[in-house]
Design a protein around this motif. Structure first.
Motif, short mmCIF file in Angstrom:
data_model
loop_
_atom_site.label_atom_id
_atom_site.label_comp_id
_atom_site.label_asym_id
_atom_site.label_seq_id
_atom_site.Cartn_x
_atom_site.Cartn_y
_atom_site.Cartn_z
N VAL A 85 0.83 -1.20 0.00
CA VAL A 85 0.00 0.00 0.00
C VAL A 85 0.87 1.25 0.00
N THR A 138 2.87 4.66 -8.88
CA THR A 138 2.07 3.47 -9.15
C THR A 138 2.85 2.50 -10.02
N PRO A 191 -0.14 1.09 -5.60
CA PRO A 191 -0.65 0.52 -4.38
C PRO A 191 -1.80 -0.45 -4.66
N ARG A 213 -8.23 1.64 -0.62
CA ARG A 213 -9.04 2.84 -0.34
C ARG A 213 -10.40 2.49 0.23
N ARG A 251 0.34 10.74 0.49
CA ARG A 251 -0.68 10.94 -0.55
C ARG A 251 -0.78 9.73 -1.45
N ASP A 252 -2.01 9.32 -1.65
CA ASP A 252 -2.31 8.25 -2.59
C ASP A 252 -1.98 8.77 -3.99
N SER A 259 -5.51 9.00 -6.23
CA SER A 259 -6.55 9.98 -5.91
C SER A 259 -5.98 11.34 -5.51
N LEU A 289 -3.77 9.87 3.48
CA LEU A 289 -4.36 8.75 4.23
C LEU A 289 -5.35 9.26 5.26
N LEU A 317 -8.55 9.84 3.33
CA LEU A 317 -9.16 8.57 2.94
C LEU A 317 -9.80 7.87 4.14
#
Length: 63
Positions: free
Chosen positions: A7, A13, A22, A27, A44-45, A48, A52, A55
């Motif tokens: 994750v 990515t 991840p 999510r 930060r993802d 998106s 976290l 989220l």
């Protein structure tokens, strides 16, 4: 066989035939989001753009 869901990492990515980083469902999983938000709330993802903390807050509102 090892089933490992990645994750948090700093490499953006990665998508392959047998690996997605991840993990695409993290999510939606409270049991992942809440502990992760305690460890790295400002991470930060890369998909998106949300932290976290954000989220995890969304996951609470969905309940």
């Amino acid at each position: 066989t090892l089933d490992l869901d990645i994750v948090l990492w700093s490499g953006g990515t990665l998508y392959g035939p047998r690996l997605a980083i991840p993990h695409p469902l993290f999510r939606q999983r409270d049991f992942v989001l809440h502990p992760a938000a305690q460890i790295a709330p400002d991470w930060r993802d890369p998909v998106s753009g949300l932290t976290l903390r954000q989220l995890a807050a969304r996951a609470v509102r969905r309940r």
